[in-house]
Design an enzyme around this catalytic site. Sequence first.
Site, PDB file in Angstrom:
ATOM      1  CE  LYS B 178      -1.761   2.631   3.133  1.00 29.37           C
ATOM      2  NZ  LYS B 178      -1.740   3.986   2.529  1.00 29.37           N
ATOM      3  CB  SER B 231       4.737   8.314  12.079  1.00 31.26           C
ATOM      4  OG  SER B 231       3.568   7.567  12.339  1.00 31.26           O
ATOM      5  CB  THR B 232       7.765   6.520  16.159  1.00 29.03           C
ATOM      6  OG1 THR B 232       9.084   6.511  15.581  1.00 29.03           O
ATOM      7  CG2 THR B 232       7.811   5.759  17.474  1.00 29.03           C
ATOM      8  CD  GLU B 252      13.264   3.616   7.837  1.00 29.12           C
ATOM      9  OE1 GLU B 252      13.200   4.470   8.752  1.00 29.12           O
ATOM     10  OE2 GLU B 252      13.212   3.866   6.638  1.00 29.12           O
ATOM     11  CB  CYS B 286      12.847   8.481   8.600  1.00 33.06           C
ATOM     12  SG  CYS B 286      13.547   7.451   7.326  1.00 33.06           S
ATOM     13  CD  GLU B 383      10.562  11.817  12.051  1.00 33.00           C
ATOM     14  OE1 GLU B 383       9.558  11.166  12.374  1.00 33.00           O
ATOM     15  OE2 GLU B 383      11.439  11.389  11.296  1.00 33.00           O
TER      16      GLU B 383
END
Lengths: 281, 472
Positions: B178, B231-232, B252, B286, B383
């Site tokens: 996706k 994203s985390t 990741e 990132c 971030e």
Amino acid sequence: MSRLSVKKTYKLYIGGAFPRSESGRSYPVTSAKGEFVANAARASRKDARDAVVAARKAFPGWSGATPYNRGQILYRIAEMLEGRRAQFAEELGGGKRAALEQVDATIDRLVWYAGWSDKIASVRGAANPVAGPYFNLSTPEPTGVVAVVAPADPLLGLVSVVAPVIVTGNTCVVVASEPAPLAAITLAEVLATSDLPGGVVNILTGRQAELAPWLAAHMDVNGLDLTGVADAELALSCEQAAAENLKRVARPVQEDWTADPGIGRMTRFLETKTVWHPMGV
Amino acid sequence: MFEYAPAPESRDVVDLKSSYGLFIDGEFVDGSGPSFKTVNPATEETLAEVATASAEDVDRAVRAARKAFDGWSALPGAERAKYLFRIARLIQERARELAVLESLDNGKPIRESRDVDVPLVAAHFFYYAGWADKLEYAGFGTKPLGVAGQVIPWNFPLLMLAWKIAPALACGNTVVLKPAETTPLTALLFAEICRQADLPPGVVNIVTGAGETGAAVVAHPDIDKVAFTGSTEVGRLIARAVAGTGKKLTLELGGKAANIVFDDAALDQAVEGIVNGIFFNQGHVCCAGSRLLVQESVAEELLAALKRRLGTLRLGDPLDKNTDIGAINSAEQLAKIRRLSDLGEAEGAERWSPACELPEQGYWFPPTLFTGVAQSHSIAREEIFGPVLSVLTFRTPAEAVEKANNTPYGLSAGVWTEKGSRILWMADKLRAGVVWANTFNKFDPTSPFGGYKESGYGREGGLAGLEAYLDV
């Protein structure tokens, strides 16, 4: 009216060019049935030396190319060979189907080795955990100029010994199969149109017993692959001559060229370089 | 400062359709969810309508991948390799088309999509093609996992696709991928490339949509492996969602990398590295070097040089070959960058941007740096994922390490010094998956990439990248 065909002159392949033997000699190549097919150049000691000079000259560029670049070029050779399947099958002779299988296996062999260019260092290199504050890294590097006495198998055997030598950055001088040298010269036409820099592969046709000893004794050759030497005495004298400058020697073997090639043919002509560097503020 | 005449790359090379479907079982099919628009972030122009894959569509894609798995995994590795080599070559052949489409849909400068993204994509396929028949040499066995569900972000749409699909296929898995909802177009062009390569139907399936579609991929019971880049925050949700299942997971995620400049560094080179570290791809990276840690004794000199350099960056039309900084990918992301930057000022840091005219249409943010940043400030901790650099200082190497590691993230770090032993000492101490020394933002298919701590787990690239797709 039937058309008279234009026949190809088979020459040597040295430094990216196609010269005749400086000796002016040739020898007849015959089919399995003993019919004349073509004359092949009969290379001399001087041709062999010229080939070593060309291989040495090509070494810095080729070994300094990125592994990615070398892989792309080997893959390009496979692409070019695929486009000439029919020509090679015809030149190999014998049954058409068997010949095509040989050509296909040769193309796939090139693809196999193309993929190794940027992987052999990951498989054969290492970060060494030395007992001290040092960064310590070992990487494989090409040996240099390798002389290769190709096996009798004119195409698959030839590519199976040449590709593993060059993919890691070595350059080579190849003595083609003595009875069946024509596919080697046609392969040179493929190499010459595959972005392979001139001099990385140099191909000599002629008498194995005449050429191999000069290459074995040549002081600017670093490796010697005797795979195609059938005469045990010749192999012995070549290995002894190679001892003079401690060439890395691959002894003659009977090999099934259709079997999984493994990585031994690459690692044989690789050096391991280890770099130390202190760690500290 | 020089004046530059416009040098736009032609759009003609791209043949945009008005609408795009899903790619399932080798065919383009309609999605059953409502379609959505993908826009050019530089102009807000609608590029195309794209189908949303519903949970049923995702199920169809997973079934197609499952059906294709037996045949694909049973192929000799050398044959799988040849398909991947074909794909690599097709990507090289259609490189300019892919680059222009990427810049249109994402907003990144054509210079980057043309010279970085697309060449790396081709190289990645070329690299993993070569592994397909060499798995036994990698040391992870040769058994694939099955069907991989892969969800990728919008910052490097095609490159992230390559990082996911190339190793998965080389190892014998089939995939349902996706792409991000704001950047689906190059993935759909890639689907066309799969067809040109005669890749067996079902080996690659592409389902477009937003978070719900991604969640359906992750949650599908017949997925054996989940790979996510993003994203985390979402990574945590995914880790929770796959808990207790047999699914293998690699993540990741985000980063807040320190780019550390010592007083003996070659400052001009360091300035270039800092600029590349945070302004490459508008900072939508990132592993961006978003925290500059500079040794106190050279801070003034370095900042002056850095500001001078920022004054020469060219922001504007992503398709212009002279553009350094393109558009922010979406209105949503622009709002986030603005919010965090305003917070930076509110918390007491000093904000600076060069004189920089922003286009009226589209989503834009000027290159920005903050000085007087404390470790406790939001802009030093969160971030931002935009062209915003936070500058902090340090006195000793130990302090630099302490500050660099003072983050829940651990994706990357940069070190600038002329002293080799110090580089290696720093690399040893930094808790980050990638450490760049006297360079930054370098990527190569042979080099593993991935994070420590909350930047995720698993590695992509290199021999290590195979582990994620084999039943170890």
